[in-house]
Scaffold this active site. Structure first.
Site, PDB file in Angstrom:
ATOM      1  N   LYS A 111       0.836  -1.214   0.000  1.00  0.00           N
ATOM      2  CA  LYS A 111       0.000   0.000   0.000  1.00  0.00           C
ATOM      3  C   LYS A 111       0.864   1.255   0.000  1.00  0.00           C
ATOM      4  O   LYS A 111       0.491   2.276  -0.573  1.00  0.00           O
ATOM      5  CB  LYS A 111      -0.929   0.010   1.231  1.00  0.00           C
ATOM      6  CG  LYS A 111      -2.081  -0.969   1.111  1.00  0.00           C
ATOM      7  CD  LYS A 111      -3.127  -0.467   0.135  1.00  0.00           C
ATOM      8  CE  LYS A 111      -4.282  -1.439   0.014  1.00  0.00           C
ATOM      9  NZ  LYS A 111      -5.349  -0.963  -0.850  1.00  0.00           N
ATOM     10  N   LYS A 129      -2.251 -11.540  -9.475  1.00  0.00           N
ATOM     11  CA  LYS A 129      -3.434 -12.045  -8.781  1.00  0.00           C
ATOM     12  C   LYS A 129      -4.681 -11.338  -9.324  1.00  0.00           C
ATOM     13  O   LYS A 129      -4.630 -10.129  -9.576  1.00  0.00           O
ATOM     14  CB  LYS A 129      -3.244 -11.701  -7.290  1.00  0.00           C
ATOM     15  CG  LYS A 129      -4.270 -12.259  -6.362  1.00  0.00           C
ATOM     16  CD  LYS A 129      -4.094 -11.659  -4.966  1.00  0.00           C
ATOM     17  CE  LYS A 129      -4.686 -10.264  -4.902  1.00  0.00           C
ATOM     18  NZ  LYS A 129      -5.026  -9.767  -3.579  1.00  0.00           N
ATOM     19  N   LYS A 155      -9.757  -6.507  -8.451  1.00  0.00           N
ATOM     20  CA  LYS A 155     -10.513  -5.401  -9.034  1.00  0.00           C
ATOM     21  C   LYS A 155      -9.621  -4.186  -9.250  1.00  0.00           C
ATOM     22  O   LYS A 155      -9.712  -3.498 -10.258  1.00  0.00           O
ATOM     23  CB  LYS A 155     -11.673  -5.052  -8.096  1.00  0.00           C
ATOM     24  CG  LYS A 155     -12.697  -4.178  -8.761  1.00  0.00           C
ATOM     25  CD  LYS A 155     -14.079  -4.405  -8.220  1.00  0.00           C
ATOM     26  CE  LYS A 155     -14.690  -5.659  -8.771  1.00  0.00           C
ATOM     27  NZ  LYS A 155     -16.051  -5.907  -8.338  1.00  0.00           N
TER      28      LYS A 155
HETATM   29  P1  AMP Z   1     -10.671  -8.974  -0.633  1.00  0.00           P
HETATM   30  O1  AMP Z   1     -11.484  -8.358  -1.706  1.00  0.00           O
HETATM   31  O2  AMP Z   1      -9.227  -8.610  -0.692  1.00  0.00           O
HETATM   32  O3  AMP Z   1     -11.288  -8.759   0.730  1.00  0.00           O
HETATM   33  O4  AMP Z   1     -10.714 -10.534  -0.890  1.00  0.00           O
HETATM   34  C1  AMP Z   1     -11.762 -11.336  -0.426  1.00  0.00           C
HETATM   35  C2  AMP Z   1     -11.313 -12.751  -0.258  1.00  0.00           C
HETATM   36  O5  AMP Z   1     -11.033 -13.291  -1.543  1.00  0.00           O
HETATM   37  C3  AMP Z   1     -10.028 -12.883   0.568  1.00  0.00           C
HETATM   38  O6  AMP Z   1     -10.098 -14.052   1.352  1.00  0.00           O
HETATM   39  C4  AMP Z   1      -8.966 -12.977  -0.472  1.00  0.00           C
HETATM   40  O7  AMP Z   1      -7.835 -13.681  -0.010  1.00  0.00           O
HETATM   41  C5  AMP Z   1      -9.687 -13.744  -1.575  1.00  0.00           C
HETATM   42  N1  AMP Z   1      -9.148 -13.401  -2.895  1.00  0.00           N
HETATM   43  C6  AMP Z   1      -9.189 -12.186  -3.496  1.00  0.00           C
HETATM   44  N2  AMP Z   1      -8.597 -12.231  -4.713  1.00  0.00           N
HETATM   45  C7  AMP Z   1      -8.183 -13.513  -4.863  1.00  0.00           C
HETATM   46  C8  AMP Z   1      -7.500 -14.203  -5.904  1.00  0.00           C
HETATM   47  N3  AMP Z   1      -7.142 -13.587  -7.021  1.00  0.00           N
HETATM   48  N4  AMP Z   1      -7.224 -15.499  -5.727  1.00  0.00           N
HETATM   49  C9  AMP Z   1      -7.578 -16.148  -4.588  1.00  0.00           C
HETATM   50  N5  AMP Z   1      -8.241 -15.542  -3.580  1.00  0.00           N
HETATM   51  C10 AMP Z   1      -8.527 -14.255  -3.697  1.00  0.00           C
END
Ligand code: AMP
Ligand code: TRP
Length: 343
Positions: free
Chosen positions: A132, A212, A215
């Protein structure tokens, strides 16, 4: 490529609950809007599975989002979209508790109390904090530094032990465990140590095939979106960059499209073989993947549209979830205040 090609962390075997430590699942998800394929394969599939096996609590973490999202209308809209996504993808309010973090403000009180057992050096070395600092250099707010402490509070306020997340959250979970140990050492055994639970696809790569799926990068496959959008996104996916001609043999082990086929049909070995022997081309494999994703998510998309047409239903579920948790959060806070000498 998704991680199953290099299986690293096995999905958790079902651990035994004991009378003193009934196993509870908790996870938090950022209100990033409509969920994408990475969210579903990396985490939400496990939320859905675990709601049948344990007491399960899921939280949309709007306090955390404030460290990066500063427009109130955007935050509200994304919170609503994420709630509708989770319900559409299979969270069932009869079998789990879904709520919004700020509706249980005790999380912030516990978060603050936990900062007093957390050395700043632990937070400064957190990978996401370092990222970040690069990605939003003009907005290195204090919330970014203490982000993992609030995350630990989210989990331990309900004394949850199983935390379904994607691989990117592994370091945060390790830090949660360290914070729990630090608290228990200073004030006596209070919180169980939580641990991460991964799916078969702990890291889903984006359409660029390199980073990865996320969004903020803009490399997502929006599984609850219009079929045409999904088609465009899948057709834009980067495959094996060394396969130039249609007749070149492909390397399915490095091709993200081939890897994703694992989750959308039993014939992925055949599909991989077709690529390896150049019987099929990348475009065919992508077309097939797009149609399979569209078909797989069609019922969820219908539920999503239905929920978006009835926002009051979603709001009711979230409110009820937060209400249901009030006594649990209050009991933990009473215990913590007592142990810390605040009462
Ligand atoms: P976040 O939007 O960062 O809160 O992600 C929500 C959940 O989805 C978290 O448990 C992340 O680790 C998982 N996650 C987000 N992007 C990915 C990805 N590209 N591959 C695997 N898990 C993901
Ligand atoms: N940091 C997590 C993410 O970005 C979200 C989160 C907040 C979380 N609190 C949590 C995840 C508690 C698991 C448990 O995805």
């Amino acid at each position: 490529m998704t991680s199953p090609a290099q299986p690293s962390t096995a999905p958790a075997a079902k651990p035994a609950a004991t009378a003193s430590t009934p196993l509870k699942t908790f996870s938090g998800i950022q209100p990033s809007g409509v969920a994408h394929l990475g969210n579903d394969l990396g985490a939400i599939r496990n939320y859905v599975k675990l709601q049948d096996e344990y007491e399960a609590i899921y939280c949309i973490v709007d306090y955390h989002a404030l460290t990066s999202t500063h427009d109130p209308d955007v935050l509200r809209e994304r919170t609503r979209d994420m709630a509708a996504s989770l319900l559409a993808l299979g969270l069932d309010p009869e079998r789990c508790t879904l709520f919004v973090q700020s509706h249980r403000p005790e999380h912030t009180e516990l978060g603050w109390l936990l900062t007093t057992v957390t050395p700043v050096s632990w937070l400064e070395r957190t990978p996401t904090y370092k990222e970040k600092r690069e990605s939003q250099p003009d907005d290195i707010n204090h919330g970014l530094l203490t982000y993992p402490v609030l995350q630990a509070a989210d989990i331990v306020i309900y004394k949850a032990t199983l935390v379904p997340v994607g691989r990117d959250q592994a370091a945060h979970l390790e830090l949660s465990r360290e914070i729990v140990r630090a608290f228990n050492n200073r004030y006596g055994e209070t919180f169980p140590e939580p641990r991460a639970v991964f799916t078969e696809a702990p890291t889903v790569l984006g359409t660029d095939g390199v980073r990865k799926m996320s969004k903020s990068i803009g490399n997502t496959i929006d599984v609850l979106g219009e079929p045409e959008t999904i088609r465009k996104q899948v057709m834009s996916m980067v495959t094996d960059t060394q396969r130039i001609l249609r007749t070149d043999p492909g390397r399915p082990e490095v091709c993200n499209v081939c890897q994703l086929h694992r989750f959308f049909g039993d014939d992925y070995l055949e599909i991989q073989d077709g690529e390896r022997t150049a019987r099929t081309g990348c475009v065919d494999t992508k077309r097939l993947l797009a149609e399979r994703i569209i078909r797989h998510y069609a019922p969820a998309r219908e539920r999503y549209l239905e929920l978006q047409a009835h926002p009051e239903r979603v709001a009711g579920i979230l409110e009820e979830g937060a209400d249901r948790l009030r006594p649990v959060a209050a009991a933990t806070m009473a215990e913590v205040r007592e142990k810390m000498g605040l009462r």
